[in-house]
Design a protein around this motif. Structure first.
Motif, PDB file in Angstrom:
ATOM      1  N   HIS A 196       0.838  -1.205   0.000  1.00 59.12           N
ATOM      2  CA  HIS A 196       0.000   0.000   0.000  1.00 59.12           C
ATOM      3  C   HIS A 196       0.880   1.265   0.000  1.00 59.12           C
ATOM      4  N   CYS A 217     -10.935   6.297  -2.585  1.00 58.28           N
ATOM      5  CA  CYS A 217      -9.906   5.868  -1.633  1.00 58.28           C
ATOM      6  C   CYS A 217      -9.602   7.036  -0.700  1.00 58.28           C
ATOM      7  N   CYS A 233      -1.792  10.360  -2.053  1.00 62.96           N
ATOM      8  CA  CYS A 233      -1.133   9.199  -2.651  1.00 62.96           C
ATOM      9  C   CYS A 233      -0.293   9.569  -3.871  1.00 62.96           C
ATOM     10  N   GLU A 273       0.669   7.557  -6.058  1.00 61.30           N
ATOM     11  CA  GLU A 273       0.351   6.645  -7.169  1.00 61.30           C
ATOM     12  C   GLU A 273      -1.122   6.721  -7.559  1.00 61.30           C
ATOM     13  N   CYS A 326      -9.402   5.996  -8.331  1.00 61.16           N
ATOM     14  CA  CYS A 326      -9.177   6.120  -6.882  1.00 61.16           C
ATOM     15  C   CYS A 326      -9.994   7.273  -6.296  1.00 61.16           C
ATOM     16  N   CYS A 379      -6.117  -1.492  -2.036  1.00 62.42           N
ATOM     17  CA  CYS A 379      -5.578  -0.525  -3.003  1.00 62.42           C
ATOM     18  C   CYS A 379      -5.853  -1.038  -4.407  1.00 62.42           C
ATOM     19  N   TRP A 380      -6.325  -0.129  -5.274  1.00 59.87           N
ATOM     20  CA  TRP A 380      -6.655  -0.537  -6.644  1.00 59.87           C
ATOM     21  C   TRP A 380      -5.457  -1.050  -7.420  1.00 59.87           C
TER      22      TRP A 380
HETATM   23 FE1  SF4 Z   1      -3.267   5.251  -3.941  1.00 57.03          FE
HETATM   24 FE2  SF4 Z   1      -5.320   4.554  -5.478  1.00 57.03          FE
HETATM   25 FE3  SF4 Z   1      -4.124   2.724  -3.988  1.00 57.03          FE
HETATM   26 FE4  SF4 Z   1      -5.625   4.621  -2.860  1.00 57.03          FE
HETATM   27  S1  SF4 Z   1      -6.314   2.988  -4.244  1.00 57.03           S
HETATM   28  S2  SF4 Z   1      -3.645   3.937  -2.188  1.00 57.03           S
HETATM   29  S3  SF4 Z   1      -5.150   6.364  -4.158  1.00 57.03           S
HETATM   30  S4  SF4 Z   1      -3.220   3.868  -5.687  1.00 57.03           S
END
Ligand code: SF4
Length: 321
Positions: free
Chosen positions: A251, A289, A295, A297, A302, A316-317
């Motif tokens: 993550h 998210c 984040c 990434e 998200c 996490c996607w």
């Molecule tokens: Fe980052 Fe998207 Fe994962 Fe959330 S779901 S931690 S925003 S990559």
């Protein structure tokens, strides 16, 4: 080490736990945990920044909320397969202290300053119907490396480190099978922190209780835990065995926390790199998210959709497939 969900016996299993607090005009949820497991005899860490819901998780387990505005709204808290939520106040009080011990961050606020240590420990033993109190207290003080005459002293006459050792005595004196330690070293200076951690680790190995260690300090987790849960805004975002998570965190939040604690080689850094931004208020959580505004990434989806927990490891996607 095997995955945390691959054991036969668990001292604690939490399922679909939701804790809520009423604040003016709103209800917030500081804890929303789908699954949380502590295998028998293991040390499990619960880590995250300040305000991520770690301490509220401990309060939820023990029904020890500091305010009547907070309550567990739904879910199961299975201690030795018995749901603590179904117990009467008396039954729960018996379990607290006798079967589940609690080590607090700062015992100067827990002990009564005008009652001698020994008397306070005796009160606890009496509450749980335990005899041979004098001998038990003396032995427990020996175990944490304190002189027996500490029992005749008042809390205010002890240093922070000594008081924390007495707190560990109080948590362990009834021989609990689960100990919850909430930031047990945060209020201490670095040298004493290391001593208290070593003490907890040695006592756990000797007495074989299960330990839930709550801390914002990933260095502390690395020192003594078998597994770690990472928490963000009340939700678990990653879980795994400590070695694997520190070697290859998944993550982005876990990666950020680790960068703030260690260099890539695992050596302690003098300059730490904290995660950008700050943890959002529970009354203004972002859509999708919850970590997306911070984040590195982040992807488009998200911002819209909250990720589920993939493979019982990470929410996490990036790990959808
Ligand atoms: Fe980052 Fe998207 Fe994962 Fe959330 S779901 S931690 S925003 S990559």
């Amino acid at each position: 080490m095997k995955k945390i969900d691959a054991y036969d016996d668990y001292i604690l299993k939490i399922k679909d736990l939701v804790t809520e607090i009423k604040i003016p005009g709103q209800i917030i949820k500081p804890v929303e945990i789908e699954n949380f497991l502590i295998p028998e005899g293991k040390i499990v860490g619960l880590a995250g920044e300040s305000g991520s819901g770690k301490t509220m998780t401990a309060y939820s387990i023990l029904d020890l909320f500091p305010t009547t505005a907070a309550r567990v709204r739904e879910g199961q808290i299975l201690f030795k397969d018995k749901d603590l939520r179904g117990l009467s106040g008396n039954s729960l009080r018996k379990i607290r202290g006798q079967e589940i011990g609690m080590v607090f961050q700062d015992f100067s606020k827990i002990f009564n300053p005008v009652i001698k240590i020994g008397k306070q420990l005796k009160e606890e033993l009496t509450a749980h119907g335990i005899k041979n109190q004098q001998e038990r207290i003396a032995r427990a003080l020996d175990e944490v490396g304190l002189a027996r005459d500490v029992a005749d002293r008042y809390p205010h006459g002890l240093s922070g480190g000594m008081l924390q050792r007495v707190g560990i005595v109080a948590a362990l004196i009834c021989n609990p099978s689960l100990v919850i330690a909430d930031e047990p070293t945060t209020a201490l200076d670095v040298t004493i922190q290391a001593q208290i951690l070593d003490l907890l680790k040695d006592l756990q190995a000797e007495k074989d209780f299960s330990l839930l260690l709550i801390t914002h300090d990933l260095g502390v987790i690395a020192d003594i835990c078998d597994y770690v849960y990472i928490m963000y805004t009340g939700k678990i975002v990653e879980v795994g065995d400590v070695y694997e998570i520190y070697e290859a965190p998944k993550h982005p939040y876990t990666k950020g926390l680790l960068k703030g604690a260690f260099s890539m080689q695992g050596e302690e850094k003098s300059i730490k790199r904290p995660i950008k931004g700050s943890i959002p208020s529970l009354s203004e959580l972002p859509q999708g998210c919850r970590f997306h505004p911070r984040c590195p990434e982040v992807m488009e989806r998200c911002r819209e959709q909250e990720p589920p927990f993939f493979n019982q490891e990470v929410a996490c996607w990036l790990y959808e497939n």
